[in-house]
Design an enzyme around this catalytic site. Structure first.
Site, PDB file in Angstrom:
ATOM      1  N   THR A  66       0.954  -1.212   0.075  1.00 18.13           N
ATOM      2  CA  THR A  66       0.048  -0.338   0.192  1.00 18.13           C
ATOM      3  C   THR A  66       0.802   1.233   0.011  1.00 18.13           C
ATOM      4  O   THR A  66       0.809   2.601  -0.610  1.00 18.13           O
ATOM      5  CB  THR A  66      -1.294  -0.129   1.584  1.00 18.13           C
ATOM      6  OG1 THR A  66      -1.620  -0.970   1.018  1.00 18.13           O
ATOM      7  CG2 THR A  66      -1.532   1.035   1.206  1.00 18.13           C
ATOM      8  N   GLY A  67       1.753   1.421   0.761  1.00 20.53           N
ATOM      9  CA  GLY A  67       3.011   2.617   0.797  1.00 20.53           C
ATOM     10  C   GLY A  67       3.147   2.705  -0.617  1.00 20.53           C
ATOM     11  O   GLY A  67       3.270   3.856  -1.285  1.00 20.53           O
ATOM     12  N   TRP A  88       2.747   1.460  -3.509  1.00 18.28           N
ATOM     13  CA  TRP A  88       1.536   1.980  -4.571  1.00 18.28           C
ATOM     14  C   TRP A  88       1.303   3.408  -4.757  1.00 18.28           C
ATOM     15  O   TRP A  88       1.124   4.093  -5.422  1.00 18.28           O
ATOM     16  CB  TRP A  88       0.405   1.093  -4.158  1.00 18.28           C
ATOM     17  CG  TRP A  88      -0.865   1.709  -4.575  1.00 18.28           C
ATOM     18  CD1 TRP A  88      -1.277   0.518  -5.923  1.00 18.28           C
ATOM     19  CD2 TRP A  88      -2.047   2.176  -5.168  1.00 18.28           C
ATOM     20  NE1 TRP A  88      -1.866   1.084  -6.866  1.00 18.28           N
ATOM     21  CE2 TRP A  88      -2.618   2.102  -6.594  1.00 18.28           C
ATOM     22  CE3 TRP A  88      -2.038   3.586  -4.326  1.00 18.28           C
ATOM     23  CZ2 TRP A  88      -3.552   3.420  -7.019  1.00 18.28           C
ATOM     24  CZ3 TRP A  88      -2.930   4.143  -4.631  1.00 18.28           C
ATOM     25  CH2 TRP A  88      -3.856   4.030  -6.217  1.00 18.28           C
ATOM     26  N   HIS A  89       1.705   3.979  -3.637  1.00 22.46           N
ATOM     27  CA  HIS A  89       1.352   5.603  -3.057  1.00 22.46           C
ATOM     28  C   HIS A  89       2.260   6.711  -4.448  1.00 22.46           C
ATOM     29  O   HIS A  89       2.019   7.902  -4.774  1.00 22.46           O
ATOM     30  CB  HIS A  89       1.005   5.959  -2.113  1.00 22.46           C
ATOM     31  CG  HIS A  89      -0.242   6.296  -2.015  1.00 22.46           C
ATOM     32  ND1 HIS A  89      -1.148   4.575  -1.118  1.00 22.46           N
ATOM     33  CD2 HIS A  89      -1.497   6.290  -1.715  1.00 22.46           C
ATOM     34  CE1 HIS A  89      -1.882   4.619  -0.783  1.00 22.46           C
ATOM     35  NE2 HIS A  89      -2.561   5.878  -0.976  1.00 22.46           N
ATOM     36  N   GLY A  90       3.333   6.010  -4.582  1.00 24.51           N
ATOM     37  CA  GLY A  90       4.433   6.880  -5.119  1.00 24.51           C
ATOM     38  C   GLY A  90       5.917   6.105  -4.752  1.00 24.51           C
ATOM     39  O   GLY A  90       6.557   4.983  -3.843  1.00 24.51           O
TER      40      GLY A  90
END
Lengths: 366, 471
Positions: free
Chosen positions: B322-323, B325-327
């Site tokens: 998730t982390g 995925w954000h950038g």
């Protein structure tokens, strides 16, 4: 939701969008925004490259936003809405008590240090009688008219500190005399400059003479830089006055870095018809302007200055044979290549405190 | 193209809606596909190829899997879904993380690569993180038998590229709209509801997110070494509001536009800032992303059914993913780790403790964790992040200066409005007047008012006085 309501909402929404679209298509679209003082975006020309790089898309959106129907109305509405939300600041400008205030930039200790040592060195080198006038911002002189919590630097202490670090330089404290006036007498309400009245009062303090300058109104509809930047029109227009300085004036030579042009007056009437009416005084900023007068005092004044000198120099032209104004920000070679320092009898550094404490351009005088 | 622009509102939307409702139902999906591709290509024409290739690959994979399954060839189906996942994730990794990976290798081993200029030239195609996940959900669901295969490539392309959710979500899982692709019935009430929802989202984005965004931009521009505590606090709270209104506003607009076109998308936000734990926060924030990771990562890894140790491992994997995925940056990894650790701690003992404490304590806990998460999220450069955290905890030695008080006085009202708008207060108040006779008038005024105000802010965005005569 009832059907009639759904119809109304659908209709209102569609109508607003269509009116915006059609209005933009059929309305007259000016090319120049007087208010913003700039050309509005051109309709982009499509090319394979510009379309593929996405630049065409960007330019098209820039065009649409610049030429959207009733642009000025929308800009004003946004300002009204911001004010309603309690947002006082807009592009670094704040509405105060019947005047606009410019939030000063952060002081650069390095620039201050460099400027002080350059002035000291220059005085030592030339041994000429040297003076300095630093003009604090409107918000410091008339702090009671600025909004509460206005984030200004402690300019009084700053001026005191700078003055104390200069050797053999006559310093001029502007605050007492400026504070004998009201804000709109000493400064423009809509522009960051001082008025002819404010400048002449400080001139008299510097010359240690009585202030006998007389004023004459030349324009009454001046909306200055602060109005343009903020987009705020709640503050009424300023009046521009000039000093009736007698007939000693002979010529005004403007050196733009390449050519020298001679003008019959230090007032540029053409600017009175434009937005930027402060340029009536001496035109826009130039590297060197020389005023010659018919006075016979044997005195020549060298002014190292920013645009605050432009209204101030009206007074100097009544007392000196010649005034040489140098804007160090526009110089590309050392000062002594431009003029003969031997003919100078007096030196004056005249700056707004903000410029003096944020920029250093004094290397050309060393 | 973005929703909060004049070109979208006054040209694209007018044209799209008009033609959409003139066309017969049978032609509408194809039309939506065309305008969606135009919508996508407007800002970045070249990367449309990547999306089209992806659409065709995933469509083909879906057909293949269905083909194998109909002949009971499970191995073939399994291989197809595996290969497809590798391709989809590979594309995402290539476009999003190549630069990040090679930068790290270069700085760890102090070497440079001959193909560095090529790596620098890779640009992230807009929305690839979203549409990749959408297509993967489709293929995996076809494999699992959770949804029917889509035989019409235009309908499939329409689902993937549907402009309301194309560039910033919500991540619409195929199975939730499969039926709507063929059998949706647009109607006036739904359209009007969509208008209201869209206008709510537009207002959140243009008026609130952009409004508080100015505060964050201002603070981020200051020298962090001398940043007073209060200013750092104001900046980070502003960012917390900005990201919420920006993102939830976008989701509202997507859901509203969907309704105008006859689609029902699932909700993506549910007042995350009223959460009473971090666990609760992640049930309310970007719901479609958490659901995706739950359905396609956490549960397939065994979820919570294979012992406690495995569950902790699974949570850790999900949150690192998730982390990142954000950038493509270490601060996002940290951000994911921050929430992973908090969620594990809550599972272990904190939730039980929070339940016993007064509600406002658990509420403060959740807000603190989310806020600190945003501090990590907002500062992509790790040394800046360190400086910012230091400033928050008094590194400058100053609590407040004139600048902080000025910021506070200038933006106090917008902060109060943002805080109220983060809670269900307005919604609850509205419920009381909803059935009054004035309610319809209020609703129409709301639509007109917000739309007019947003137009004013959008037009003013290029208000750009040229002050050559500044000094």
């Amino acid at each position: 939701m009832k059907r009639t309501e759904a119809i109304i909402i659908t209709a209102v929404f569609s109508l607003l969008l269509v009116v915006g679209l059609v209005g933009t298509l059929i309305s007259d679209k000016p090319d120049f925004s007087e208010w913003e003082n700039r050309e509005l975006a051109e309709f982009p020309e499509a090319s394979v490259d510009s379309v593929l790089s996405g630049k065409y898309g960007q330019d098209f959106e820039g065009w649409l936003t610049d030429r959207f129907v009733a642009r000025d109305f929308w800009v004003k509405l946004k300002r009204v809405s911001d004010s309603a939300l309690g947002i006082k600041e807009s592009n670094g400008v704040v509405v105060g008590n019947n005047a606009l205030f410019d939030i000063p930039d952060k002081v650069s200790d390095k620039a201050v240090e460099k400027n002080i040592s350059a002035i000291n060195a220059f005085q030592k080198k030339t041994s000429l009688p040297t003076s300095i006038i630093l003009v604090p911002s409107t918000a410091t002189v008339f702090y009671e008219d600025a909004p509460s919590l206005f984030p200004s630097n402690d300019e009084e202490a700053l001026v005191e500190d700078i003055y104390s670090r200069l050797d053999n330089v006559t310093t001029v404290d502007t605050l007492p005399v400026l504070r004998t006036m009201s804000l709109d007498e000493a400064f423009y309400k809509t522009d960051h400059h001082w008025t002819s009245k404010g400048a002449s009062a400080v001139y008299s303090v510097w010359r240690n003479t009585e202030n006998t300058f007389e004023l004459e109104t030349v324009a009454e509809d001046f909306y200055g830089t602060l109005t343009s930047r903020s987009g705020d029109i709640s503050i009424k227009a300023d009046t521009v006055e000039k000093i009736t300085s007698g007939d000693a004036f002979v010529s005004c030579k403007v050196f733009d870095g390449v050519n020298t042009t001679k003008y019959p007056s230090m007032y540029f009437d053409s600017y009175l018809g434009l937005k930027d009416k402060y340029s009536y005084f001496l035109g826009t900023n130039q590297p060197m302007v020389t005023l010659e007068t018919a006075n016979d005092t044997g005195r020549v004044l060298l002014m190292l200055k920013d645009s605050f000198a432009h209204s101030f120099v009206q007074c100097a032209s009544t007392d000196f044979d010649k005034v040489i104004l140098i804007d160090l920000r526009y110089l590309t070679s050392p000062l002594d290549t431009l003029l003969d320092l031997n003919e100078v009898t007096d030196v004056l550094f005249l700056y707004s405190l903000e410029n003096f404490t944020t920029q250093d351009n004094m290397m050309w005088i060393k | 193209m973005v929703f909060s622009s004049l070109i979208f509102l006054f040209i694209f939307l007018v044209f799209t809606l008009a033609v959409y409702y003139i066309l017969p139902r049978a032609a509408r999906n194809a039309f939506l596909l065309i305008v969606s591709l135009f919508f996508y290509a407007w800002g970045e024409p070249s990367y449309i190829v990547v999306m089209i290739v992806s659409i065709i690959t995933n469509y083909t994979a879906g057909r293949l899997i269905a083909h194998y399954k109909s002949r009971e060839k499970t191995t073939g189906a399994k291989i197809t879904v595996a290969v497809l996942s590798v391709i989809d994730i590979g594309l995402l990794v290539f476009f999003k993380y190549t630069g990040f990976i090679f930068d790290n290798i270069s700085s760890i081993f102090k070497i440079s690569f001959p193909f560095d200029p090529f790596i620098d030239s890779i640009v992230l195609p807009i929305g690839i993180s979203f549409y990749t996940f959408q297509m993967m959900s489709y293929v995996i669901d076809v494999y699992r038998g959770d949804t029917e295969v889509q035989k019409n490539v235009l309908d499939f392309g329409c689902y993937v590229s549907l402009f309301p959710q194309l560039i910033a979500g919500p991540i619409v899982q195929y199975k939730t709209v499969a039926d709507q692709m063929k059998n949706r019935r647009e109607n006036l009430t739904m359209f009007a509801e969509g208008v209201i929802r869209f206008v709510v989202g537009l207002g959140k984005k243009v008026l609130l997110a952009n409004g508080v965004g100015i505060i964050w931009d201002t603070v981020a521009g200051y020298d962090l070494a001398t940043l007073p505590v209060l200013t750092a606090l104001i900046g980070s709270v502003a960012f917390s509001f900005q990201i919420y209104f920006d993102f939830s506003g976008y989701s509202d607009m997507a859901i509203g536009l969907g309704k105008m076109l006859g689609f029902e998308f699932l909700e993506n936000f549910n007042y995350p800032y009223i959460s009473k734990s971090v666990t609760d926060f992640w049930r309310r924030w970007h719901i479609s992303l958490s659901s995706w990771f739950r359905d396609y990562v956490y549960i397939p890894l065994g979820g919570n059914r294979r012992g406690f140790a495995k569950q902790i491992r699974n949570i850790a994997i999900v949150w690192l993913c998730t982390g990142i995925w954000h950038g493509a940056s270490w601060n996002f990894v940290l951000w994911g780790a921050w929430f992973g650790i908090l969620l594990i701690a809550e599972k272990l003992f904190l939730l039980k403790l929070l339940d016993k404490l007064p509600r406002f304590v658990s509420h403060i806990w959740a807000l603190f964790c989310a806020w600190f998460g945003w501090v990590i999220f907002a500062n992509e450069d790790l040394s800046r992040l360190g400086q910012y955290i230091k400033a928050l905890f008094g590194g400058s030695g100053v609590f407040a200066d004139g600048q902080s008080l000025w910021l506070l006085s200038n933006y106090a009202i917008i902060f109060v409005i943002a805080a109220i708008a983060s809670t269900p207060l307005c919604k609850n108040l509205w419920k009381r007047v909803e059935n009054c006779s004035v309610a319809p008038v209020l609703r129409v005024l709301f639509v007109v008012g917000i739309l007019v105000l947003c137009t004013a802010y959008l037009v003013s965005s290029t208000y750009n006085p040229f002050i050559y005569f500044r000094f």
